[in-house]
Design an enzyme around this catalytic site. Structure first.
Site, mmCIF file in Angstrom:
data_model
loop_
_atom_site.group_PDB
_atom_site.id
_atom_site.type_symbol
_atom_site.label_atom_id
_atom_site.label_comp_id
_atom_site.label_asym_id
_atom_site.label_seq_id
_atom_site.Cartn_x
_atom_site.Cartn_y
_atom_site.Cartn_z
ATOM 1 N N GLU A 109 0.839 -1.219 0.000
ATOM 2 C CA GLU A 109 0.000 0.000 0.000
ATOM 3 C C GLU A 109 0.866 1.259 0.000
ATOM 4 O OE1 GLU A 109 -2.361 -1.436 3.401
ATOM 5 O OE2 GLU A 109 -4.117 -0.971 2.190
ATOM 6 N N GLU A 129 -3.881 -9.395 3.813
ATOM 7 C CA GLU A 129 -4.637 -9.090 5.023
ATOM 8 C C GLU A 129 -5.758 -10.101 5.295
ATOM 9 O OE1 GLU A 129 -3.535 -7.005 2.838
ATOM 10 O OE2 GLU A 129 -2.816 -5.171 3.788
HETATM 11 N N1 T1G Z 1 4.378 -7.632 11.787
HETATM 12 C C1 T1G Z 1 5.116 -8.013 12.856
HETATM 13 N N2 T1G Z 1 6.011 -9.038 12.849
HETATM 14 C C2 T1G Z 1 6.137 -9.705 11.695
HETATM 15 C C3 T1G Z 1 5.394 -9.381 10.534
HETATM 16 C C4 T1G Z 1 4.486 -8.288 10.615
HETATM 17 N N3 T1G Z 1 3.763 -7.882 9.569
HETATM 18 N N4 T1G Z 1 5.751 -10.261 9.559
HETATM 19 C C5 T1G Z 1 6.672 -11.080 10.081
HETATM 20 N N5 T1G Z 1 6.912 -10.759 11.362
HETATM 21 C C6 T1G Z 1 7.856 -11.410 12.264
HETATM 22 C C7 T1G Z 1 7.510 -12.861 12.504
HETATM 23 O O1 T1G Z 1 6.570 -12.960 13.562
HETATM 24 C C8 T1G Z 1 8.868 -13.434 12.865
HETATM 25 O O2 T1G Z 1 9.114 -13.020 14.212
HETATM 26 C C9 T1G Z 1 9.826 -12.651 11.984
HETATM 27 O O3 T1G Z 1 9.125 -11.441 11.608
HETATM 28 C C10 T1G Z 1 10.216 -13.399 10.720
HETATM 29 O O4 T1G Z 1 8.986 -13.773 10.093
HETATM 30 C C11 T1G Z 1 -2.510 -1.680 6.939
HETATM 31 C C12 T1G Z 1 -3.210 -3.859 8.263
HETATM 32 C C13 T1G Z 1 7.124 -11.432 5.449
HETATM 33 C C14 T1G Z 1 6.677 -13.537 4.143
HETATM 34 O O5 T1G Z 1 0.541 -10.348 6.725
HETATM 35 O O6 T1G Z 1 3.997 -13.299 5.625
HETATM 36 O O7 T1G Z 1 -0.317 -4.634 6.572
HETATM 37 O O8 T1G Z 1 9.287 -15.341 15.221
HETATM 38 O O9 T1G Z 1 9.415 -16.245 10.288
HETATM 39 O O10 T1G Z 1 9.400 -17.039 6.769
HETATM 40 O O11 T1G Z 1 -3.437 -2.885 5.182
HETATM 41 O O12 T1G Z 1 6.700 -13.044 7.826
HETATM 42 O O13 T1G Z 1 11.351 -14.103 14.523
HETATM 43 O O14 T1G Z 1 9.995 -13.277 16.505
HETATM 44 O O15 T1G Z 1 7.502 -15.357 8.872
HETATM 45 O O16 T1G Z 1 10.957 -15.169 5.964
HETATM 46 C C15 T1G Z 1 0.192 -7.685 6.272
HETATM 47 C C16 T1G Z 1 3.119 -11.310 7.381
HETATM 48 C C17 T1G Z 1 0.054 -7.205 7.685
HETATM 49 C C18 T1G Z 1 2.858 -10.357 6.215
HETATM 50 C C19 T1G Z 1 8.529 -13.432 5.830
HETATM 51 N N6 T1G Z 1 1.440 -8.390 6.108
HETATM 52 N N7 T1G Z 1 4.454 -11.863 7.337
HETATM 53 O O17 T1G Z 1 8.480 -14.827 6.048
HETATM 54 O O18 T1G Z 1 9.906 -15.001 8.159
HETATM 55 S S1 T1G Z 1 -1.498 -6.426 7.952
HETATM 56 C C20 T1G Z 1 1.502 -9.706 6.385
HETATM 57 C C21 T1G Z 1 4.769 -12.861 6.461
HETATM 58 C C22 T1G Z 1 -1.367 -4.973 7.072
HETATM 59 C C23 T1G Z 1 -2.394 -2.950 6.140
HETATM 60 C C24 T1G Z 1 -2.602 -4.171 6.944
HETATM 61 C C25 T1G Z 1 6.158 -13.421 6.579
HETATM 62 C C26 T1G Z 1 7.117 -12.924 5.482
HETATM 63 P P1 T1G Z 1 10.003 -13.997 15.183
HETATM 64 P P2 T1G Z 1 8.886 -15.203 9.368
HETATM 65 P P3 T1G Z 1 9.752 -15.579 6.680
#
Ligand code: T1G
Length: 710
Positions: A109, A129
């Site tokens: 975004e 999301e």
């Molecule tokens: N927020 C906080 N922590 C996050 C995070 C996030 N969005 N994404 C990953 N982490 C942490 C995860 O918990 C782990 O922590 C570490 O990073 C490594 O992640 C306004 C409201 C990016 C594909 O849904 O899909 O944006 O265990 O083990 O396998 O419209 O992380 O090490 O303490 O998964 O390489 C939308 C979610 C949010 C993406 C990487 N975004 N993340 O995968 O590593 S809502 C998502 C993923 C939003 C807006 C809306 C995956 C990854 P720890 P990992 P990975």
């Protein structure tokens, strides 16, 4: 502490480029500090007379991967992401965003609010999301369709899928795929081209030709909503995300944003979103177990599999596609040939589906994989996984042999689905190197791997089990030793409930319909027909022989099985499967078998309605889960949730049985169980942990303390 957002001027010939870098490892999540930093540096760029153009990049392995999910549920601290995006929309000078890694959610975004987007070839973009029970909340449902049109935006947002760079270019989400792998260099090069070509501002919110093209297409909109509803299987936000996208075709931009934020704010409060956010973090927490504090995973390269049946060949396939050299042991040449055929047909299927290419197929089939009937050929294996017949004597004989031939630090694992790992380990000289690796069929597809830890299993071996799960792209769950470990023990319990309810008068077909209405992909009888009624028949015989305690009410299943009606594989089980029809039709004969049993047992049939079935089904899982926790078989409630989601079709948007209980309220769960206990005290005594937590006003999540091994 490095700056969250750095601002640096780079002079390139006559061009002065402001490079804004987001620096919030590991995934550049848009925490409050990042949002404040972005607003400040965007305004600094706007006021910096030196800077002609800006480039926005992410430091580390990925551009921004989304809002900071850890902040959800907390009061939102301004500025929110839409304020950041509005600041970008307000710029009077161009800004280029460079995408690398996974630009997801709020990260995409943010990029959509920039004037141009360049992506590294290996990058992927998406708005996932919906996987959190939400919809994009910072303009994604309004800006994306302005670039791609309504249909593509609806597909991307309602599925939450990741879009590879090439497809993103084709759809108009990005303007160019950069050469090279340095985001800043790519951004500056693109900026120079823009200036050379005299291209100036291009706000996404002003691009309307594609949404105007789709404006009146009500047939398209109806079809998009129906597709999303069908694919969502009861989850709410994929459908409302399409509604928000469709609104972009009729509402002015600002009004579309207001509607999107209204939908988003409502979804944040839903149980589905709370459950999905729980599942997101639980899936990452479940691999953090106490043994990692001291245990060190061993290198595994050569694996051996004992047994080439369905499980053995599935496990071999999982290992081969993860890069292992695999040798399969069978007891004789016929068995070895059968095992080889099974694995080769799995490899042929992978080739046909494009999962592997011809070269990989040749290498895996002929070099990486081999079969043998001589146990001494397993002496190079780093890990040996036994997938032989589920009989303790057979397993003990095998483990004695393996112990004699395997190299000293080889790990010996059993794929047993319920037998006692400690008893198996006791016949070896290396109990510290023995554990259970319980795969679920089909083993090369199902993501759950129960890692069963024996009394003497060493931390190194446990750590190795979890490293193996990660390498196989599976979700490893730590389980203690008991009959059925975590998943099969809960399955056994609710199958017990189901057969009680059926014998008491509720149709098996009503049971299945009620369970699928909860969001499960199939009901218990459909699952039994798929797995094979003979499998659970053998399990019931074993338990009866071991002195089964409690009511036995599976006579109807015994009668069906004894008539050699084993389910889908014989075309008839609880359901009738006409040629090729895998859905199955109810069978009047089953109803008459039940009537006969009820008459013989003098049971006055009492049928439950769907809600009564659903309540009992969930309460049985929760109650057995609480017992599994009490006994220390599962480390935390989230381990049970992950087991049931990844191994037993529990709907992810309900968070798993223990999260479901918390969302329902433990008082309400306990009240249900007390009511059911009046009907059947044998089956329904409430677990002590459940009673204690309810009395203390606590919930299961209070036991999901952060891992000891940060
Ligand atoms: N927020 C906080 N922590 C996050 C995070 C996030 N969005 N994404 C990953 N982490 C942490 C995860 O918990 C782990 O922590 C570490 O990073 C490594 O992640 C306004 C409201 C990016 C594909 O849904 O899909 O944006 O265990 O083990 O396998 O419209 O992380 O090490 O303490 O998964 O390489 C939308 C979610 C949010 C993406 C990487 N975004 N993340 O995968 O590593 S809502 C998502 C993923 C939003 C807006 C809306 C995956 C990854 P720890 P990992 P990975």
């Amino acid at each position: 502490m490095p700056e969250l957002i750095s601002y640096e001027l780079v002079q390139d010939d006559a061009l002065c480029v402001a490079v804004l870098t987001v620096n919030n490892p590991p995934v550049n999540a848009l925490s409050h500090g990042i949002r404040v930093g972005l607003v400040n540096t965007i305004s600094r760029f706007s006021e910096d007379a030196q800077a002609d153009i800006a480039v926005l990049v992410g430091a580390g392995r990925t551009f921004v991967a989304g809002a900071d999910i850890k902040e959800f549920g907390e009061p939102l601290q301004a500025p929110d992401l839409e304020e950041v995006n509005a600041a970008l929309d307000g710029l009077q000078k161009p800004i280029v965003c460079v995408l690398h890694g996974t630009a997801l959610g709020g990260g995409l975004e943010l990029a959509l609010s920039c004037h141009y987007r360049v992506a590294l070839a290996t990058s992927r973009v998406g708005l996932p999301e919906v996987h959190l029970g939400l919809i994009p909340g910072a303009g994604g449902t309004q800006r994306l369709p302005r670039l791609t049109g309504i249909a593509a935006a609806a597909d991307i947002i309602s599925s939450g899928r990741q879009v590879p760079a090439a497809e993103a270019l084709e759809l108009g989400i990005i303007d160019e795929i950069a050469v090279g792998s340095n985001p800043e260099v790519a951004g500056i090069a693109f900026a120079k081209t823009l200036v050379t070509e005299g291209r100036s501002l291009r706000r996404t919110c002003d691009q309307t030709d594609k949404i105007e093209r789709d404006h009146e297409n009500s047939d398209l909109f109806r079809e998009l909503i129906e597709t999303a509803r069908r694919n969502a299987k009861g989850q709410q936000s994929p459908v409302t995300s399409v509604e928000s996208v469709i609104a972009a075709a009729s509402l002015p931009f600002e009004q579309g944003l207001i509607q999107e934020r209204r939908i988003f704010d409502a979804l944040v409060e839903t149980d589905q979103s709370k459950a999905l956010i729980h599942a997101f973090f639980a899936e990452r927490e479940v691999g953090k177990i106490p043994e990692l504090a001291t245990g060190k995973a061993r290198d595994l390269n050569e694996a051996a599999i004992i047994g080439g049946g369905t499980m053995g060949s599935g496990i071999a396939m999982a290992l081969l596609t993860a890069g292992f050299k695999v040798r399969m042991l069978e007891r004789d040449q016929d068995g070895a040939e059968r095992g080889k055929t099974n694995v080769h047909s799995l490899l042929d299927g992978a080739l046909k589906r494009g999962k592997i290419n011809a070269e990989q197929h040749t290498n895996l089939s002929n070099i990486a994989f081999s079969v043998t009937t001589d146990v001494s050929n397993l002496s190079d294996a780093d890990i040996i996984i036994e997938a032989a017949f589920e009989d303790m004597d057979i397993k003990k004989t095998l483990f004695r042999q393996l112990d004699a031939h395997a190299k000293p630090d080889a790990i010996l694992a059993s794929n047993t689905s319920f037998l006692d790992i400690d008893e198996i380990a006791s016949v070896t000289s290396r109990p510290e190197n023995v554990l259970g690796l319980h795969f679920f069929s089909p083993a090369h597809i199902m993501k759950l791997l129960e890692i069963v830890v024996g009394k003497q299993t060493s931390p190194d071996v446990v750590a190795t089990g979890f490293a193996l799960a990660k390498r196989l792209k599976k979700v490893g769950v730590r389980a203690g030793v008991c009959d059925g470990f975590i998943g099969n023990r809960i399955l056994d319990n609710y199958l017990n409930l189901v057969t009680n309810l059926v014998e008491d008068g509720t149709s098996p077909y009503d049971i299945d319909a009620a369970v699928t209405s909860l969001g499960f992909p199939m009901g218990p009888h459909q699952m039994l027909d798929l797995a094979g009624l003979d499998i659970v028949y053998a399990n019931r015989r074993r338990k009866l022989a071991a002195g089964w305690v409690g009511r036995y009410s599976a006579d109807y299943l015994d009668r069906i099985t004894q008539q050699e009606r084993l389910g889908q594989k014989t075309g008839r089980g609880v359901y009738i499967y006409a040629d090729g029809d895998r859905s199955g039709q109810p069978d009047k004969e089953v109803i008459s078998i039940l009537a006969d049993i009820q008459a013989k047992k003098d049971i006055a049939p009492r049928s439950l309605r769907a809600e009564g079935i659903r309540k009992r089904f969930m309460a049985a899982m929760i109650n057995e889960g609480a017992r599994i926790l009490e006994e220390g078989i599962a480390l935390r409630p989230l381990d049970i949730d992950m087991t049931m989601i990844f191994g037993f079709g529990f709907p992810r948007w309900r968070g798993g049985p223990m999260k479901y209980a918390d969302l329902m309220g433990l008082d309400a769960v306990l009240a249900d169980i007390r009511r059911f206990e009046e009907e059947d005290p044998d089956f329904w005594s409430p677990a002590k942990l459940l009673v204690d937590l309810a009395e203390r006003g606590q919930n299961f999540d209070s036991l999901n303390k952060p891992s000891q091994t940060k």
